[in-house]
Write an enzyme that holds these catalytic residues in place. Structure first.
Site, PDB file in Angstrom:
ATOM      1  N   ASP A 185     -46.796  -2.120  39.326  1.00 51.85           N
ATOM      2  CA  ASP A 185     -48.232  -2.010  39.547  1.00 51.85           C
ATOM      3  C   ASP A 185     -49.038  -2.701  38.447  1.00 51.85           C
ATOM      4  OD1 ASP A 185     -47.283   0.128  37.858  1.00 51.85           O
ATOM      5  OD2 ASP A 185     -49.257   1.050  37.999  1.00 51.85           O
ATOM      6  N   HIS A 186     -48.356  -3.357  37.491  1.00 52.93           N
ATOM      7  CA  HIS A 186     -49.067  -3.977  36.370  1.00 52.93           C
ATOM      8  C   HIS A 186     -48.897  -5.488  36.288  1.00 52.93           C
ATOM      9  CE1 HIS A 186     -50.376  -0.395  33.982  1.00 52.93           C
ATOM     10  NE2 HIS A 186     -49.527   0.171  34.826  1.00 52.93           N
ATOM     11  N   HIS A 197     -43.978  -2.656  34.850  1.00 49.67           N
ATOM     12  CA  HIS A 197     -43.887  -1.894  36.084  1.00 49.67           C
ATOM     13  C   HIS A 197     -44.612  -2.660  37.196  1.00 49.67           C
ATOM     14  CE1 HIS A 197     -42.841   2.257  34.198  1.00 49.67           C
ATOM     15  NE2 HIS A 197     -41.764   1.614  34.622  1.00 49.67           N
ATOM     16  N   HIS A 255     -46.967  -3.986  30.229  1.00 48.08           N
ATOM     17  CA  HIS A 255     -45.556  -3.737  30.513  1.00 48.08           C
ATOM     18  C   HIS A 255     -45.264  -4.207  31.923  1.00 48.08           C
ATOM     19  CE1 HIS A 255     -47.542  -0.189  32.174  1.00 48.08           C
ATOM     20  NE2 HIS A 255     -46.419   0.200  32.760  1.00 48.08           N
TER      21      HIS A 255
END
Length: 293
Positions: A84-85, A82, A80
């Site tokens: 931090d990804h 976000h 996904h």
């Protein structure tokens, strides 16, 4: 949100082997929402796929390149978007020449106040995977599994050869997942959890927290936790008659880290929206919730 269980993690930037086909690299971004940090996974041996390349961080990029070594990269996959990804996907693609594949980009007209990680507005995949589509390399096959709820574009990835499921933030190994409207959807999240319960995965590899070796039991526990929360909400409204989200959070999340109270409020809102859709609660006036008459 559940309190984190004690866990022991490797230092950031070190590739830790978890199975014959899976290595984990921890990003240096610990926080109340990421636990020790975001975990990127390198899958395969002769050629590899990288799952959730993490934040745009030079040290983490260097650690991933060291873990990849002289292997070719078949794909860079994101569960996904976000921050931090997925932001590390494009820098890693430029370094390796691999295509960015996985979840769809996400565009919100109004993403509202958020207590969870912000979305990555620059994520532009070369290919979007839909439910059931596969990416394969030498000795490994990854199947996309649509699991909306935490975000509307969330995917898990099943490693067919090892019975493993990379769960992103849908199921985490240290806490419950934040479900934050308007993009986060509790109805979808519960349905996605039920889908996981019906599968026969052997192990989960979450983006935050330790591997989960009894996955169906763990997913059932997460479902039970959510049903417990909705029961708390309904009992609270039955006693109080009318209430606001801050009042519910203060009662239901006693002792929670103050940094996580905003996220707890977003999850309560997600539950209320789900309960409203099922005809069980309603807003008497804006911001004041009651049991449906």
């Amino acid at each position: 949100m559940a309190e984190p269980a004690p866990q022991t993690f490797e230092e950031t930037g070190v590739a830790m082997r978890l199975s014959p086909l899976v290595r984990r690299v921890l990003a240096p971004n610990p926080s109340p929402f990421t636990f020790h940090g975001t975990q990127s996974y390198v899958v395969g041996e002769a050629d590899v796929a990288v799952i959730d390349p993490g934040p745009a961080d030079d040290d983490h990029l260097a650690a991933l390149m060291a873990a990849i070594g002289d292997r070719s990269v078949a794909a860079i996959l994101c569960t996904h978007t976000h921050r931090d990804h997925s932001p590390g996907a494009r820098p890693l693609s430029l370094k390796t020449g691999a295509r960015v594949i996985g979840c769809a980009p996400l565009t919100l007209d109004d993403d509202g106040p958020r207590a969870d990680a912000a979305f990555d507005p620059d994520y532009m995949p070369d290919r979007v995977l839909t439910d059931g589509e596969q990416i394969a390399g030498q000795g490994w096959t990854l199947t996309a599994l649509a699991t909306p709820g935490h975000t509307s574009n969330h995917l898990c990835f099943a490693l067919e050869e090892e019975g493993a499921l990379f769960t992103g933030d849908h199921v985490m190994g240290w806490s419950t997942s934040v479900v934050s409207p308007p993009d986060g959807d509790m109805t979808d999240y519960l349905a996605s959890l039920e889908r996981l319960v019906r599968r026969d995965d052997r192990i989960y590899y979450p983006a935050h927290g330790d591997p989960i070796p009894d996955p169906q039991r763990f997913a059932r526990h997460m479902l039970g936790h959510r049903r417990m929360r909705e029961g708390q909400i309904r009992r609270f409204l039955d006693r109080q008659g009318s209430s606001t989200i801050p009042e519910m959070v203060a009662t239901m999340y006693v002792g929670l880290d103050p940094k996580l109270l905003g996220a707890a409020g977003r999850s309560v809102l997600a539950h209320l929206i789900d309960l409203d859709g099922r005809g069980l609660v309603e807003q008497a006036t804006p911001g004041h919730w009651v049991l449906a008459s």
